[in-house]
Design a protein around this motif. Structure first.
Motif, PDB file in Angstrom:
ATOM      1  N   ALA A  18       0.816  -1.217   0.000  1.00  0.00           N
ATOM      2  CA  ALA A  18       0.000   0.000   0.000  1.00  0.00           C
ATOM      3  C   ALA A  18       0.847   1.264   0.000  1.00  0.00           C
ATOM      4  CB  ALA A  18      -0.944  -0.002   1.199  1.00  0.00           C
ATOM      5  N   ALA A  46      -4.588   5.690  -3.410  1.00  0.00           N
ATOM      6  CA  ALA A  46      -4.202   4.477  -2.686  1.00  0.00           C
ATOM      7  C   ALA A  46      -4.319   4.665  -1.180  1.00  0.00           C
ATOM      8  CB  ALA A  46      -2.776   4.082  -3.058  1.00  0.00           C
ATOM      9  N   VAL A  49      -6.765   2.364   0.746  1.00  0.00           N
ATOM     10  CA  VAL A  49      -6.277   1.059   1.213  1.00  0.00           C
ATOM     11  C   VAL A  49      -5.408   1.239   2.452  1.00  0.00           C
ATOM     12  CG1 VAL A  49      -4.904  -0.976   0.604  1.00  0.00           C
ATOM     13  CG2 VAL A  49      -6.406   0.076  -1.100  1.00  0.00           C
ATOM     14  N   ALA A 189     -13.379   3.832   4.995  1.00  0.00           N
ATOM     15  CA  ALA A 189     -12.249   2.919   4.787  1.00  0.00           C
ATOM     16  C   ALA A 189     -11.728   2.429   6.137  1.00  0.00           C
ATOM     17  CB  ALA A 189     -11.141   3.617   4.014  1.00  0.00           C
ATOM     18  N   LYS A 239     -11.780   1.238  -4.503  1.00  0.00           N
ATOM     19  CA  LYS A 239     -10.620   1.073  -3.631  1.00  0.00           C
ATOM     20  C   LYS A 239     -11.001   0.295  -2.365  1.00  0.00           C
ATOM     21  CE  LYS A 239      -7.226   3.131  -5.842  1.00  0.00           C
ATOM     22  NZ  LYS A 239      -7.861   3.775  -6.975  1.00  0.00           N
ATOM     23  N   LEU A 242     -11.042  -3.093  -3.544  1.00  0.00           N
ATOM     24  CA  LEU A 242      -9.662  -3.544  -3.718  1.00  0.00           C
ATOM     25  C   LEU A 242      -9.084  -4.019  -2.389  1.00  0.00           C
ATOM     26  CD1 LEU A 242      -7.014  -3.851  -5.316  1.00  0.00           C
ATOM     27  CD2 LEU A 242      -6.554  -1.432  -4.831  1.00  0.00           C
ATOM     28  N   PHE A 243      -9.354  -3.297  -1.322  1.00  0.00           N
ATOM     29  CA  PHE A 243      -8.873  -3.708  -0.002  1.00  0.00           C
ATOM     30  C   PHE A 243      -9.401  -5.096   0.344  1.00  0.00           C
ATOM     31  CE2 PHE A 243      -9.812  -3.812   4.640  1.00  0.00           C
ATOM     32  CZ  PHE A 243      -8.507  -3.955   5.083  1.00  0.00           C
ATOM     33  N   LEU A 246      -7.617  -7.655  -1.728  1.00  0.00           N
ATOM     34  CA  LEU A 246      -6.265  -7.867  -1.209  1.00  0.00           C
ATOM     35  C   LEU A 246      -6.282  -8.783   0.013  1.00  0.00           C
ATOM     36  CD1 LEU A 246      -4.722  -4.287  -1.533  1.00  0.00           C
ATOM     37  CD2 LEU A 246      -4.035  -6.333  -2.793  1.00  0.00           C
TER      38      LEU A 246
END
Length: 331
Positions: A18, A46, A49, A189, A239, A242-243, A246
Motif C-alpha cells: 500500500a 491508494a 487502502v 475505509a 478502492k 480492492l482492499f 487484497l
C-alpha cells in the motif's frame, strides 16, 4: 499465538504494498505520462487502502487502550512527528522561499500574522503535498469512541454504510484542500478495516476462490474506469473493494515473511512524512529544467528513487536517533 502471527503477516505485507502505491500516486504528479486512465485509476487514491489497513490493525489492538491512552499514544507517535517533520516545509512558506500554491490563496495567506500562517498550514497540511493525510487521519483517531462502540455493540455494518453514504455524498475534496471533508471521505475505509478484522469471514471464506475473485474484480474495475464517470466517488467504492480483494488474495498468497515488504511496512508511516520532500525536490528540478521528466521510464526511475531515498532517510534517522526516532518519524 504462532497462528495469529502468521495471520498478521499478510496484513503486514499488504501494508508494504500500500505504501508503494501511495508513493507511486504522488510520482504521477511530477512525471508527464499523459492521461492513462487505467494507470491513474489503479494508483491514485491508494490512501483508501492505507487507511483501511490502519483500521484493521486498530481493531486488533483496540482493547489495549482507553480513549485517553490512545490519544496520548497518537500525540507522541503521530502529532509530535508531524510537527517535527513539517519544520522545513513550514519554513519554506513562512520565509517566503516559496510563494505559490496549488489551491491556497497566497495573498490572503501572507496578509495574516506568522502565527496564523503556521497554524493554518499545520491544520490543513498545505505546506507539503502528502502532509494533508496527517491532520485528516488525526480527526479519524479522535473518533475512537464511535468506532469502539460500533464494534462493542455489533453496529459496525450500519456505521460503515452510514459513513459510506456520507462519503459518497460529499466526495473527495479537490486537491485535498478540506481536511474535514477528507476525513469524512476516508472514514468508511477505516471502519471497513475494523469490520474486516472483527468479522474475518467477510473475506476468509472467499480465499479458496481468490484468483477468480481477483480476475472478476479486475475486469469490473477496468470496465468502470473506461466506461463510467470515474470520479472520486466511484474510486472510493472500487478502492474499498480492492482492499477486500487484497485480503482475500493476501490470506492465501501473501502469508509469508518478506524482508522488502516487511521493511516497507515498518517504515510506512515515516515514508508518509518523508517522501513529499523528495517529490517536491524532483518537481522543483523539473520546473527549473534541470531534469526532464516525461514517459514511463522516467516515471519508474522517479518512483524507485523516491522510495529508496525515503527509506534511506528513515533508516538514517532511526540509526542516529535510536530509541527517540519514533518521536521524529512516527510509529
Amino acid at each position: 499465538m504462532a497462528e495469529r502471527t502468521q495471520f498478521l503477516q499478510f496484513i503486514h505485507n499488504i501494508r508494504g504494498v500500500a505504501i508503494l502505491f501511495v508513493v507511486m500516486a504522488h510520482c504521477i504528479t511530477i512525471v508527464d505520462i499523459g492521461q492513462p486512465l487505467l494507470v491513474k485509476g489503479v494508483v491514485e487514491n491508494a490512501a483508501v487502502v492505507f487507511v483501511a489497513i490502519a483500521g484493521y490493525l486498530f481493531s486488533l489492538l483496540m482493547n489495549r487502550y482507553t480513549y485517553l491512552t490512545y490519544l496520548e499514544a497518537k500525540l507522541k507517535y503521530v502529532v509530535l512527528p508531524y510537527i517535527i517533520m513539517s519544520i522545513p516545509a513550514i519554513l519554506i512558506y513562512l520565509l517566503k522561499i516559496k510563494t505559490t500554491h496549488s489551491w491556497l490563496d497566497m495573498e490572503w495567506f501572507y496578509s495574516q500574522g506568522m502565527a496564523i500562517q503556521y497554524l493554518y498550514l499545520m491544520i490543513t497540511g498545505a505546506h507539503l503535498g502528502p502532509m494533508w493525510f496527517v491532520p485528516m487521519v488525526i480527526i479519524i483517531y479522535v473518533l475512537f469512541p464511535v468506532v469502539k462502540c460500533g464494534k462493542d455493540y455489533g453496529l459496525l455494518i450500519p456505521l460503515f454504510l452510514l459513513s459510506l453514504l456520507a462519503a459518497l455524498y460529499l466526495g473527495r475534496p479537490s486537491l485535498n484542500s478540506n481536511i474535514l471533508q477528507a476525513a469524512i471521505y476516508y472514514f468508511p475505509a477505516y471502519v471497513g478495516g475494523v469490520l474486516c478484522a472483527s468479522e474475518q469471514g467477510i473475506y476468509s471464506k472467499f480465499s479458496k476462490h481468490s484468483l477468480t475473485v481477483a480476475i472478476a474484480f479486475s475486469i469490473l474495475w477496468v470496465i468502470a474506469i473506461y466506461t463510467a464517470n470515474y470520479d472520486s466517488r466511484w474510486d472510493l467504492v472500487f478502492k474499498l473493494a480492492l482492499f477486500w480483494v487484497l485480503l482475500v488474495v493476501g490470506e492465501k498468497y501473501l502469508n509469508f515473511t518478506s524482508r522488502p515488504l516487511g521493511a516497507l511496512a515498518n517504515a510506512s508511516f515515516p515514508i508518509v512524512y518523508v517522501h513529499g520532500y523528495f517529490i517536491g525536490a524532483i518537481r522543483l528540478m523539473s520546473e527549473k529544467s534541470i531534469i526532464n521528466l516525461s514517459g514511463y521510464i522516467e516515471f519508474i526511475i522517479a518512483f524507485i528513487s523516491v522510495v529508496a531515498l525515503s527509506y534511506m532517510s528513515y533508516a538514517a534517522i532511526r540509526r542516529v536517533a535510536r530509541n527517540y526516532s519514533k518521536y521524529i518519524l512516527g510509529a
